[in-house]
Each structure stands twice: as structure tokens, then as C-alpha cells.
Write an enzyme that holds these catalytic residues in place. Structure first.
Site, mmCIF file in Angstrom:
data_model
loop_
_atom_site.group_PDB
_atom_site.id
_atom_site.type_symbol
_atom_site.label_atom_id
_atom_site.label_comp_id
_atom_site.label_asym_id
_atom_site.label_seq_id
_atom_site.Cartn_x
_atom_site.Cartn_y
_atom_site.Cartn_z
ATOM 1 N N ARG A 136 0.942 -0.978 0.060
ATOM 2 C CA ARG A 136 0.107 0.195 -0.062
ATOM 3 C C ARG A 136 0.794 1.252 0.021
ATOM 4 O O ARG A 136 0.689 2.168 -0.834
ATOM 5 C CB ARG A 136 -0.892 0.029 1.312
ATOM 6 C CG ARG A 136 -1.988 0.825 1.293
ATOM 7 C CD ARG A 136 -2.935 0.870 2.238
ATOM 8 N NE ARG A 136 -2.347 0.641 3.674
ATOM 9 C CZ ARG A 136 -2.622 0.480 4.958
ATOM 10 N NH1 ARG A 136 -4.336 0.282 5.131
ATOM 11 N NH2 ARG A 136 -1.992 0.433 6.042
ATOM 12 N N ASP A 318 -33.027 8.134 8.705
ATOM 13 C CA ASP A 318 -32.858 8.891 10.208
ATOM 14 C C ASP A 318 -33.706 8.109 11.310
ATOM 15 O O ASP A 318 -33.749 8.332 12.510
ATOM 16 C CB ASP A 318 -33.765 10.136 10.220
ATOM 17 C CG ASP A 318 -33.135 10.945 9.135
ATOM 18 O OD1 ASP A 318 -31.824 11.370 8.996
ATOM 19 O OD2 ASP A 318 -33.953 11.321 8.120
#
Length: 376
Positions: A136, A318
Site C-alpha cells: 500500500r 434517520d
């Protein structure tokens, strides 16, 4: 957002977090524990965690980005801070001005840090990142000796650390992790024999620190285990620490609506669920905008009054709906999403299985609109 008025909040237990640090320090001694507080301290609260670890006297903490380190400095936190990610050239000046220790993971990055340090007129404190198998960031291990020599000899860098990262330390088979340890150990031995061993050599993450003593070196970078959570559902964190690490954060919300739902009448988007018999439903003030994964639909459960109740219908932005059956549930009642005590507790590991992900993502997905309330 005011934790006292918002219906959903995370509660972070300072005592548990401090206790986890103590357990880990004992487990890895004489190596130092470097708390990793990137990603808002794994959802727990960046500044609060940084301040606490500073007060507890750790020698160094780690973040992912320059912006996180600068936020700590603005809060008056003075402990050395390692920025583990690769910084862009236009971030270096700010990072150096904040006295952050920067990761250098490429030849080009080394040159950029040298230029930024020269502009400031003082050497930059850096940690050299070597790629031993993660693929990486980092200079390839076969080029590492030349890289270390170049950085060590530079008048504009002060090499504080040398490190790499384990890719598979949480796998059942530790063969590949041990291979990385050998590669890194060979480099460290070479650096020491040539008088270029920096003060802080570090390789282990949470899994490595607990499972591979040979990976500890001078310090271990402990993230998720510090918060009392296992890196994966397959890793027995309790067994590795004799059950002494405890989750430091709970996540709770409240009931906003209760009603009786007739047999066969569907609930929520897409009508993906309907009761087989008349039941009582409770609406809870939390959803995927808060970090409660929509992909947990059909699998998630919560605790209300100590009883496990299934989340039914599609999880919304929500809010979501819970089947509470015949239980005595009222508007305003607390709903435990993460946490609890005893056999009924809901863990980040369990939530990750519902969502088809890993515990890291469960914790770090809890959004900024959810207040963090720290308690003693």
C-alpha cells in the site's frame, strides 16, 4: 450538537479506555503502546482520546492525516504525534509547523520533506515506511537500505522511526505475518549494525501485538483493541487478553413513536416486512445517516429494557422500526444499539456480521451528527 437534547448519542467510558491501555501496556512490555486515534479515535472522539492519552503519559500517539494531528495541536495536546499516511507536498508545511512526525514512504516524498524542512530552516522529524508485504505504502524492502541511508545522511531530516505494516496478522495462519517480521527484522539488524537504527522501530498492529511477540520491537501501534473490540469476528480477543479488554463505547437512542400494527400490514420502504400476527412497533430515532448500516436490514437487533428486539422493515436515513411484541415500551425509552452488559450485550463484532463488514467499519461509520459523551 447538545448531547442532552439529541435523542441519539455515544457514551465513552474513560475508565474502560484507560484500563484497556494498562492491560495492553502490561501485555507488550517492554515495548511501548502507541495509541492509534485516527478516524475520530475509531469513532470515540479524536480530541478527547488524544487529551486522555497525553494525560496518561504515553510516549507517542498516531493519526492518519496531517489535519488530525493539527486538530490535536490546536486543542493543546503536546505529545509526539505520528502521521501514518503519506502527506501531499502542500500539507508538509502545516505538518512541520505543528511539530508532527511525518511518514516518508517514497523517494519523492523524502525529497518533498527535505524541501519543506529547508524552507522552515530546521530538520523534519520523520518515520521511514518500508513495504514488507502490505503493498500500500512504503519503499520496497529490496531498496530499503539505500533509502534509510539517504534519509539518515540528509541534513534536513531527523529519522525518528522506522516501520512497516502487517497485512495478515489477524489470519488464523500466521505464516505470512511471520515472513514480514523476518524481512523487517533483517532490515533493523542491518540498520543497527551500520549505526542507523532510529529510536522508535515499530511494526505490530493490534493483532500482531497480541499474537506475535517477535513483532513488537520498540513500540506497537494499537488501534481497535485499545477500544476493546476485536479486529475480526474470527479473532478471540477475550482469549488473548483473558477477557480484560472491555468495549469503551456504547451507542444509544430513544423511542419516538409506539403503535399497534395489524397482521399483514407492511412496514417501511419497499414493504420488505409485515407482521405475521398483530404486534406493537416502536420507531427509533437513528438511521443510516447516523452510521447504522442499511445493509443490516432484516438481521439487526437492539436492546430495550434489557430485552433483544428485532429491527424490522428497511432501515431508513434517520429512523428504523423495532418489533417489541407485547413488551411495555413507551415513547422516550432508551434503546441500546451497541453495548449493554452480560449475555445480552450487542457488540461491534456482532453488528459487523449483520452488515457483512468488519468491526472497524462499524465504529468508524458512526457519523459526526451523533454526539460523543465522555464519562469517568
Amino acid at each position: 450538537m447538545n448531547p442532552s437534547t439529541h435523542p441519539t448519542r455515544c457514551v465513552v467510558d474513560r475508565g474502560r479506555l484507560a484500563g484497556n491501555l494498562s492491560v495492553l501496556q502490561e501485555a507488550v512490555a517492554p515495548a511501548a503502546v502507541m495509541p492509534v486515534i485516527k478516524a475520530n479515535a475509531y469513532g470515540h472522539g479524536l480530541v478527547e482520546a488524544g487529551r486522555m492519552f497525553d494525560e496518561l503519559g504515553v510516549s507517542r500517539i498516531a493519526v492518519a492525516h496531517v489535519a488530525e494531528g493539527c486538530e490535536l495541536r490546536r486543542a493543546g495536546i503536546e505529545v509526539p504525534v505520528l502521521v501514518m499516511g503519506a502527506s501531499l507536498p502542500d500539507q508538509l508545511g502545516e505538518g512541520l509547523a505543528a511539530a508532527l512526525e511525518l511518514t516518508v514512504s517514497s523517494w519523492e516524498g523524502l525529497e518533498a520533506v527535505e524541501r519543506a524542512a529547508e524552507v522552515r530552516g530546521e530538520p523534519a522529524g520523520i518515520h521511514l515506511k518500508i513495504d514488507t508485504g502490505m503493498g500500500r505504502l512504503g519503499v520496497a524492502v529490496e531498496d530499503a537500505r539505500a533509502f534509510v541511508t539517504r534519509a539518515w545522511d540528509s541534513p534536513w531530516t531527523r529519522v525518528v522511526g522506522l516501520f512497516s505494516h502487517l497485512a495478515c496478522a489477524d489470519d488464523p495462519d500466521l505464516g505470512s505475518a511471520r515472513g514480514q517480521v523476518r524481512l523487517f527484522s533483517d532490515l533493523v539488524d542491518w540498520a543497527e549494525s551500520h549505526g542507523m537504527r532510529p529510536p522508535v522501530v515499530h511494526l505490530a498492529n493490534s493483532a500482531g501485538a497480541l499474537r506475535l511477540p517477535e513483532s513488537r520491537f520498540d513500540a506497537v501501534r494499537v488501534g481497535i483493541a485499545l477500544y476493546g473490540v476485536s479486529p475480526t469476528t474470527a479473532l478471540d480477543l477475550a482469549g488473548l487478553t483473558e477477557g480484560r479488554l472491555r468495549p469503551a463505547m456504547s451507542w444509544v437512542s430513544r423511542v419516538t413513536h409506539v403503535k399497534t400494527q395489524p397482521t399483514g400490514r407492511p412496514v417501511s420502504y419497499g414493504w420488505r416486512w409485515a407482521p405475521q400476527a398483530e404486534t406493537r412497533l416502536a420507531t427509533v430515532a437513528v438511521g443510516y445517516a447516523d452510521g447504522y448500516h442499511r445493509c443490516s436490514t432484516g438481521r439487526a437487533e437492539v436492546l430495550i429494557g434489557g430485552r433483544r428486539c428485532p429491527v424490522v422493515g428497511t432501515i431508513c436515513m434517520d429512523q428504523f422500526v423495532v418489533d417489541v411484541g407485547a413488551e411495555d415500551v413507551s415513547v422516550g425509552d432508551e434503546v441500546v444499539l451497541l453495548g449493554g452488559d452480560g449475555s445480552g450485550a450487542i457488540t461491534a463484532e456482532t453488528m459487523s456480521e449483520w452488515a457483512g463488514t468488519i468491526p472497524y467499519e462499524v465504529l468508524t461509520s458512526i457519523s459526526s451528527r451523533v454526539p460523543r459523551h465522555w464519562i469517568q
